[in-house]
Write a protein that holds these residues in place. Structure first.
Motif, mmCIF file in Angstrom:
data_model
loop_
_atom_site.group_PDB
_atom_site.id
_atom_site.type_symbol
_atom_site.label_atom_id
_atom_site.label_comp_id
_atom_site.label_asym_id
_atom_site.label_seq_id
_atom_site.Cartn_x
_atom_site.Cartn_y
_atom_site.Cartn_z
ATOM 1 N N LEU A 569 32.415 43.753 46.124
ATOM 2 C CA LEU A 569 32.165 44.185 48.034
ATOM 3 C C LEU A 569 31.741 42.172 47.973
ATOM 4 C CD1 LEU A 569 29.504 46.775 47.819
ATOM 5 C CD2 LEU A 569 31.885 46.402 48.179
ATOM 6 N N VAL A 570 32.778 42.204 49.602
ATOM 7 C CA VAL A 570 32.550 40.988 49.954
ATOM 8 C C VAL A 570 31.969 40.950 51.600
ATOM 9 C CG1 VAL A 570 33.867 39.393 49.052
ATOM 10 C CG2 VAL A 570 34.547 40.869 51.068
ATOM 11 N N VAL A 571 31.390 40.247 52.266
ATOM 12 C CA VAL A 571 30.847 41.063 53.740
ATOM 13 C C VAL A 571 32.212 39.810 54.453
ATOM 14 C CG1 VAL A 571 28.870 40.342 55.889
ATOM 15 C CG2 VAL A 571 28.545 40.841 53.863
ATOM 16 N N VAL A 572 32.465 40.874 56.012
ATOM 17 C CA VAL A 572 33.305 39.992 56.421
ATOM 18 C C VAL A 572 32.711 40.105 58.470
ATOM 19 C CG1 VAL A 572 34.747 42.133 57.476
ATOM 20 C CG2 VAL A 572 35.937 39.987 57.429
ATOM 21 N N ALA A 573 32.637 39.107 58.954
ATOM 22 C CA ALA A 573 32.346 38.639 60.124
ATOM 23 C C ALA A 573 33.004 38.120 60.860
ATOM 24 C CB ALA A 573 30.948 38.423 60.099
ATOM 25 N N ASN A 709 26.771 54.664 48.634
ATOM 26 C CA ASN A 709 25.826 54.750 48.205
ATOM 27 C C ASN A 709 25.013 53.423 47.772
ATOM 28 O OD1 ASN A 709 25.973 57.656 49.105
ATOM 29 N ND2 ASN A 709 27.039 57.512 47.119
ATOM 30 N N TYR A 710 25.914 52.487 47.447
ATOM 31 C CA TYR A 710 25.239 51.019 47.252
ATOM 32 C C TYR A 710 24.515 50.756 48.346
ATOM 33 C CZ TYR A 710 25.228 46.472 44.970
ATOM 34 O OH TYR A 710 24.842 45.657 44.032
ATOM 35 N N LEU A 711 24.839 50.592 50.210
ATOM 36 C CA LEU A 711 23.770 50.097 49.905
ATOM 37 C C LEU A 711 22.578 50.224 50.622
ATOM 38 C CD1 LEU A 711 26.604 49.019 52.934
ATOM 39 C CD2 LEU A 711 25.505 47.403 50.779
ATOM 40 N N ILE A 747 31.247 43.606 58.830
ATOM 41 C CA ILE A 747 31.952 44.334 57.785
ATOM 42 C C ILE A 747 31.414 44.442 56.475
ATOM 43 C CG2 ILE A 747 33.681 46.330 57.162
ATOM 44 C CD1 ILE A 747 34.889 46.154 59.405
ATOM 45 N N VAL A 748 31.050 45.428 55.599
ATOM 46 C CA VAL A 748 30.278 44.839 53.851
ATOM 47 C C VAL A 748 32.048 46.302 53.094
ATOM 48 C CG1 VAL A 748 29.431 45.587 51.768
ATOM 49 C CG2 VAL A 748 28.582 45.381 53.862
ATOM 50 N N ASP A 749 33.292 46.102 52.369
ATOM 51 C CA ASP A 749 33.736 46.123 51.162
ATOM 52 C C ASP A 749 34.340 45.424 50.538
ATOM 53 O OD1 ASP A 749 35.987 47.854 51.355
ATOM 54 O OD2 ASP A 749 36.845 48.051 53.491
ATOM 55 N N GLU A 750 34.905 46.337 49.559
ATOM 56 C CA GLU A 750 35.532 45.831 48.645
ATOM 57 C C GLU A 750 36.762 44.290 48.819
ATOM 58 O OE1 GLU A 750 36.461 48.305 45.258
ATOM 59 O OE2 GLU A 750 36.219 49.397 46.386
ATOM 60 N N LEU A 751 37.332 43.633 47.741
ATOM 61 C CA LEU A 751 37.894 42.171 48.499
ATOM 62 C C LEU A 751 39.230 42.264 48.578
ATOM 63 C CD1 LEU A 751 37.456 39.425 48.646
ATOM 64 C CD2 LEU A 751 38.047 38.800 46.441
ATOM 65 N N PRO A 752 39.672 43.523 47.678
ATOM 66 C CA PRO A 752 41.374 44.235 47.887
ATOM 67 C C PRO A 752 41.913 43.756 49.418
ATOM 68 C CG PRO A 752 40.838 44.791 46.163
ATOM 69 C CD PRO A 752 39.073 44.432 46.459
ATOM 70 N N TYR A 753 40.778 45.070 49.960
ATOM 71 C CA TYR A 753 40.784 46.037 51.115
ATOM 72 C C TYR A 753 40.923 44.437 51.935
ATOM 73 C CZ TYR A 753 40.578 50.346 48.571
ATOM 74 O OH TYR A 753 40.327 51.128 48.240
ATOM 75 N N PHE A 772 29.094 39.338 46.423
ATOM 76 C CA PHE A 772 27.563 40.399 45.442
ATOM 77 C C PHE A 772 27.836 41.094 44.835
ATOM 78 C CE2 PHE A 772 28.033 41.974 49.481
ATOM 79 C CZ PHE A 772 28.337 43.651 49.177
ATOM 80 N N THR A 773 28.767 41.736 44.071
ATOM 81 C CA THR A 773 28.565 42.365 43.096
ATOM 82 C C THR A 773 30.623 42.607 42.603
ATOM 83 O OG1 THR A 773 30.609 44.139 44.324
ATOM 84 C CG2 THR A 773 28.272 44.845 44.396
#
Length: 930
Positions: A569-573, A709-711, A747-753, A772-773
């Motif tokens: 998971l990463v944060v994009v802004a 669910n993770y957040l 937005i919090v999403d997985e790195l490949p996306y 962070f995961t």
């Protein structure tokens, strides 16, 4: 008339008392000795019975002829045949109990043992069974049952160790549906569970089933996935299973057959085994009771051919246990009698005959010393023909062990041993007992096996079922990021990166995997991936292929393959370009770093001035000039442009170390400042996940992602702050609007996306912070599916040969943004990077100053004239001491400020004056009158 009457009595008496030859002999030949009845109860015409009968009768003869055991007592054997019938066995047992036996040997059937155990419990007659191996008979419910052979409990754990040794995960249990079969397989299930294996299917069949029933049973199990069969049946009918398996082609390669001790019992007791029978058993693994090759066993084996009542030239291990059972009873009885025990029986008032009843219940009498005799048996410890006879607290023989046999050719060969001490080994258990137990996996060894089909390669243990059903594979029907997986109009119905990886891995397997893809989801929104995984666990699908993240709660219900893509998971802004600051030259160092660096410049300058002041004219002059010299020298070393020369050794040492420190600091500063001024920087008010946690602004997540669910569960973020986004366009719109415009802060999403999303937005948005995961994507299978292991190996092969990267380049090519998120603050050079250099420089300064002041003090002591002044009248002692201290400190400071050359000259002059004075004084004394 007398002869006729005697004949009638004899004919009526003999059927009720089937006497062994030894018993008859003891009664007729030794009227002076006490006769004690012991019973034997088993099926005479059976694989076990044909070996046990001559062994039991030989044991009775040996006991009666041995003067060291029961010297005043003879054993009378009363033998009853159970005829392989539970009902008849119960009747025979009741008839046997009428004869006032003190102990009963047998039965061989576990089912009959269960029934008879209730009888002996009431009559207090110990029951020594040499062949009833049902583990449940060791229960506290049967206190008078004592097993003189090994329990199937240990045999099943030996099979479980075999399954683990060869890496199999599932077995099919084929067993006779009686107490013996059910209890043994139940223990096997428990043992396999401890090895992370299981019984995938239980295939019971009734005792004495016809071949057609067995054939139908094998046809059914042959359609299943597992190819490892454990056969736990009776030795008299067990070969029928292999005959039917041979006819169905189930004795070929890829099959594994493991037989319990019934098979070696059959083969060992057969005088010769015909070729057709051996052809049925090629490649079978079997377990046989391990009995040490002692002298007693060798002697018994040599005697076997001369024994009476034997019906075969060979015997199995049950003959040894039967022989030792008689000796156990005899030795215990001898001890019991020597300890004052008495052979007596009493009536049970609860047993009485009703009018017209012919059951003769009153003839069943209680052995008064049964409890004491039972305890005596428990305490026995001797070595018999089968090995050590001693019982543990669970009433099992100690040191259980088995030979592991591989049937092949015209016989069998031993490939190793199993013992409760060290598990699988090629070393005899008797040798291992003298060493500490070692049950580690690396210590388990067996010799090579020739498997069915005459192959030495270990079978995989499973195949795809022969029922015509392909593998049901669920594929998420995505509406966004279709590069990973999406619906397609082609033959397979799906396409994408994940599908290509799965197909490439399937093609590397050494066997075909028929499969069909089934779309999961309605196609209007991304499916919930947790629900997809639960569907696999619930057997709605055999597997799931797609962008499925491996997370903890999912691994508890399904098995995943090796990850084929790293994720997290990463944060994009939103980001904006960071304009250059007029104070950018200060950014390479932190405030602490600037302060400490400046302090050390002054410190080194002061230290060098102190070291050079007394000997270097460039560091002398008026106080104002010397202060300017210290500052000028200190900061000129930053550019290596200091013009003052250092002449002292200590000063040069300090300066060399300091210039090295300055070189490192200059280089680091230049590199950092160059990066700040030349690389275009982006900035965002969101610095990472910690910023989002501490704020109250909305956060966007992908619809169907586990991030929801993770957040909530792990980071305790309120669900009201989370906004589900369905497509990449929704991502861009939500970020552009921002929290004030109805969008999201990040937005919090997985790195490949996120990588795909950023490549299509012309770098308007960027990731902030770090992942962070840490996780990955894998293919999900039902628990204990062997296909997951094989596919993991295939995925590793794809990674090693480069095919995985090629598939990645095909589907996930993207443009890279050259600008970076501003991380100047986090990348500033701090004391953490340079404290070692400053420490070295500080230590060098301290050592130099210490040496310098030691030298100065030594010179001062030689230079000070106070030591030579004496005889001065002291008017006020306290005032004088204060005056002397003040004067001494001033003198010391004045001494330090002097040139060292002048000091040395004065010291030299004073030394010469002293010598002249000493010379004049000695001359005056020599010229004076005496």
């Amino acid at each position: 008339m007398k002869r006729t009457l005697l004949l009638v009595i004899f004919c009526m008496w003999v059927p009720m008392n089937v006497l062994g030859r030894t018993g008859n002999t003891s009664v007729s030949s030794s009227a002076k000795k006490n006769v004690v009845n012991i019973g034997a109860l088993f099926t005479l015409n059976s694989v076990i019975g044909r070996s046990a009968k001559p062994a039991i009768m030989a044991a009775v003869e040996d006991v009666n002829s041995d003067s060291g055991v029961l010297p005043e007592t003879k054993l009378n054997l009363i033998l009853h045949d159970t005829n392989c019938s539970g009902f008849l066995g119960t009747v025979e047992a009741l008839q046997l109990m009428e004869k006032d036996v003190v102990v009963a040997i047998g039965p061989q059937s576990s089912g009959i043992a269960h029934v008879i155990s209730h009888v002996v419990n009431e009559l207090h007659v110990p029951l020594l069974s040499f062949a009833a191996t049902d583990p449940s008979l060791a229960a506290l419910q049967y206190p008078y049952f004592l097993r003189t052979t090994q329990s199937d409990y240990f045999q099943m754990y030996a099979i479980a160790d075999l399954v683990e040794y060869y890496g199999w995960r599932e077995v099919i249990a084929i067993f006779v549906d009686d107490d013996y079969g059910r209890s043994g397989i139940s223990i096997l299930g428990d043992a396999l569970a401890k090895k992370r294996a299981k019984i995938s299917y239980k295939a019971p069949f009734p005792p004495k089933s016809p071949n057609t029933t067995i054939n139908d049973l094998l046809v059914g199990v042959n359609l299943m996935e597992s190819r490892v069969y454990v056969v736990h049946v009776n030795p008299d009918t067990g070969l029928n299973i292999f005959a039917e398996a041979k006819s169905l082609g189930m004795m070929s390669s890829s099959y594994v057959w493991i037989a319990t001790d019934w098979l070696p019992s059959y083969l060992d007791s057969s005088e010769t085994v015909d070729t057709d029978t051996m052809n049925l058993l090629q490649g079978v693994i079997a377990l046989r009771h391990h009995t040490p090759d002692t002298d007693l066993k060798k002697k018994f084996t040599s005697r076997w051919s001369g024994l009476k009542y034997k019906s075969s030239a060979s015997f199995n291990s049950y003959a040894l246990y039967a022989y030792d059972s008689v000796w156990l009873a005899a030795r215990a009885l001898d001890t019991y009698l020597k300890e004052g025990g008495n052979i007596s029986f009493s009536n049970d008032p609860r047993l009485h005959d009703t009018n017209g009843s012919s059951l003769h219940l009153t003839s069943l009498r209680i052995f008064d010393g049964g409890q004491q005799f039972l305890q005596t048996i428990f305490g026995m410890n001797f070595t018999g023909v089968s090995g050590k006879i001693q019982f543990d607290k669970d009433k099992n023989l100690m040191d259980p062990a088995y030979d592991i046999l591989n049937i092949g050719g015209t016989g069998s060969r031993r490939i190793g041993y199993w013992s409760n001490h060290s598990r699988l080994s090629i070393i005899s258990p008797e040798i291992l007992y003298s060493k500490p137990p070692n049950n580690s996996t690396s210590n388990q060894h067996l010799y090579s096996v020739i498997w069915p089909g005459e192959t030495t390669a270990t079978p995989r243990g499973w195949v795809f079922p022969n029922n015509g059903k392909p593998l049901r594979i669920a594929v998420p029907n995505r509406v966004s990021y279709k590069e990973f997986v999406a619906k397609d109009s082609g033959p397979s119905g799906v396409r994408g990166y994940c599908i290509d990886v799965f197909e490439a891995a399937i093609n590397l397997l050494p066997y075909a995997v028929p499969h069909t893809y089934i779309l999961y989801g309605g196609g209007k929104r991304n499916p919930v991936y947790d629900d997809l995984v639960y569907s696999v666990a619930a057997n709605k699908f055999d597997a799931a292929v797609g962008d499925i993240t491996i997370v903890t709660n999912r691994t508890k219900i399904v098995d995943f393959t090796q990850p084929y893509m790293e994720s997290g998971l990463v944060v994009v802004a939103p980001v904006k370009e960071l304009k250059s600051s007029p104070w950018a030259f200060l950014k390479p160092f932190t405030v602490e770093m600037w302060g400490l660096t400046g302090g050390f410049f002054l410190l080194v300058g002061a230290v060098v001035w102190i070291l050079e002041h007394r000997i270097n004219h460039e560091f002398r002059g008026p106080p104002s000039q010397q202060l300017i010299t210290i500052f000028w020298f200190s900061f000129s070393t930053m550019f290596f442009s200091h013009r003052e020369n250092t002449v002292s050794t200590l000063g040069r040492l300090v300066l060399i170390i300091w210039l090295f420190v300055v070189l490192i600091i200059n280089s680091s500063y230049t590199a950092s400042l160059t990066s700040i001024l030349t690389v275009q920087q982006l900035t965002s008010r969101i610095e990472g996940i910690d910023t989002l946690i501490s704020s109250t602004e909305p956060i966007g997540i992908q619809d169907g992602s586990f991030a929801w669910n993770y957040l909530i569960d792990e980071l305790n973020i309120a669900a009201s702050r989370l906004v589900k986004l369905k497509s990449q366009a929704d991502y861009a719109i939500a970020l552009q609007r921002g929290p004030s415009g109805g969008g999201v802060a990040a937005i919090v999403d997985e790195l490949p996306y996120i990588e795909l999303f950023l490549s299509s937005t012309n770098c308007k948005f960027r990731t902030v912070g770090s992942e962070f995961t840490k996780s990955g994507w894998g293919f999900a299978f039902q628990r204990d599916s062997p296909l997951a292991v094989d596919l993991s190996t295939a995925i590793l092969q794809l990674s090693e040969n480069g095919d995985l990267q090629k598939i990645h380049n095909k589907w996930l090519t993207r443009t890279e943004c050259s600008m970076q998120i501003n991380q100047v603050d986090s990348n500033q050079l701090s004391l953490m990077s340079f404290w070692g250099l400053f420490l070295i420089c500080g230590i060098a300064c301290f050592i130099a100053l210490t040496i310098f002041f030691c030298r100065v003090i030594c010179q001062y002591r030689r230079f000070s004239p106070e030591a030579e002044e004496g005889g001065v009248e002291e008017i006020d002692p306290s005032r004088s001491r204060r005056t002397m201290r003040t004067s001494s400190f001033k003198n010391l400071m004045g001494f330090v400020d002097r040139k060292e050359a002048d000091v040395k000259e004065i010291i030299k002059q004073r030394s010469s004056d002293r010598k002249r004075q000493a010379s004049h004084s000695s001359d005056g004394q020599s010229n004076s009158p005496s």
